[in-house]
Scaffold this active site. Structure first.
Site, PDB file in Angstrom:
ATOM      1  NE  ARG A   1      -3.555  -3.187  -2.032  1.00  0.00           N
ATOM      2  CZ  ARG A   1      -2.715  -3.399  -2.206  1.00  0.00           C
ATOM      3  NH1 ARG A   1      -2.272  -3.809  -3.542  1.00  0.00           N
ATOM      4  NH2 ARG A   1      -1.255  -3.569  -1.336  1.00  0.00           N
TER       5      ARG A   1
ATOM      6  CB  CYS B   1       3.235  -8.294  -7.936  1.00  0.00           C
ATOM      7  SG  CYS B   1       4.054  -6.456  -8.100  1.00  0.00           S
TER       8      CYS B   1
HETATM    9 ZN    ZN Z   1       2.001  -6.767  -1.919  1.00  0.00          ZN
END
Ligand code: ZN
Length: 305
Positions: free
Chosen positions: A16, A241
């Site tokens: 993920r 991110c």
């Molecule tokens: Zn993370």
């Protein structure tokens, strides 16, 4: 270092948190094969994917199909990240039994993106908790950037407490502190972990560290010394991110396993199998991965007999 736990639980989040930051879209069958490899390696908690809007996160568009292909695995928690109630509905439809919500501890980030305070976001999760309960789905919450954010720097502990309390108010008692910005430092991590453990003993805590500034392992050590025993890792150190400049991936799972194996901390996970999966992932993605052990091998592999 007298206070390290004798065993920890690792959640593998590479499928993920890792894959959602990769340009390459892996075929569903390949994801299923990797997931089965992770189960075979001994993980009891795995973050399989997310139920975000497929346009926003195309890498995770087939999470439902991955769940359908693998089915329920006794003794293994296969969790998915969800943004809202729609995520719970998708979980119900594909047989996912564990979902995780997320909120940013950065007030500015939350106000800018959602026009809400973090507490208002969490209060809005009440409908997700209700729907999850009605459908026999377990639910947890994550607090992103609880240590520091690119918008305000250090986050005051009182702000983090206020978000924890918002989670408790909607009935969520499993909470992840997620250093997505990779700005946490060990003394702060120790202080926050020791404090929240004592103040909220009803909470089951997870820690999630990105290795953006090379401090993830030190932060894990600090959290373990403060009594934490549940950590996320990403095989091959996969990830990033999207909203944090220069963000690196999660701490590499095999690096954490190497630390644990060499220190006598039980994980129940076979590092050799995880390293094989990371090598496979490196081939699939066609670029190097951020994992010390993958590069150098285990220390014990070098000892000649
Ligand atoms: Zn993370």
């Amino acid at each position: 270092m007298n206070h390290l736990p004798s065993a920890i639980t690792l959640c593998e989040v590479g499928l993920r948190d890792g894959l959602q930051n990769e340009k390459t879209l892996l075929p569903t069958a390949t994801k299923v094969e990797l997931l089965q490899g992770l189960i075979d390696a001994g993980f009891k908690v795995i973050e399989v994917g997310s139920f975000m809007h497929p346009k926003a996160v195309p890498q995770m568009a087939d999470t439902d199909e991955v769940y359908q292909a693998v089915g329920e695995v006794p003794g293994v928690e296969l969790r998915a990240l969800i943004p809202n109630l729609r995520g719970v509905k998708r979980a119900v439809d594909c047989g996912c039994k564990k979902v995780k919500l997320n909120v940013s501890a950065s007030r500015q980030h939350n106000l800018k993106n959602l026009n809400m305070t973090p507490e208002q976001s969490v209060a809005g999760f009440a409908d997700c908790v209700k729907a999850a309960e009605e459908n026999g789905i377990a639910i947890s919450g994550s607090i992103s950037m609880p240590f520091a954010s690119p918008w305000e720097g250090r986050i005051p502990l009182a702000d983090v407490e206020s978000i924890i309390e918002a989670y408790l108010k909607v009935g969520i008692t499993e909470i992840s502190l997620s250093d997505a910005s990779g700005m946490g430092v060990p003394n702060q991590v120790y202080q926050m972990c020791a404090h929240v453990r004592e103040r909220y003993p009803q909470v089951s805590w997870w820690l999630h560290f990105h290795n953006t500034r090379g401090l993830a392992m030190a932060n894990i050590m600090a959290a373990m010394e403060a009594g934490m025993t549940q950590f996320d890792g990403s095989f091959g150190g996969l990830g990033g991110c999207p909203f944090v400049p220069g963000a690196a991936g999660n701490i590499s799972t095999e690096d954490v396993l190497n630390l644990c194996d060499e220190s006598g901390i039980v994980t129940g996970i076979d590092i050799v199998k995880v390293m094989a999966l990371s090598r496979r992932m490196r081939e699939l993605l066609g670029h190097d991965l951020d994992s010390c052990v993958l590069r150098a091998g285990r220390a014990k592999d070098l000892i000649l007999d």
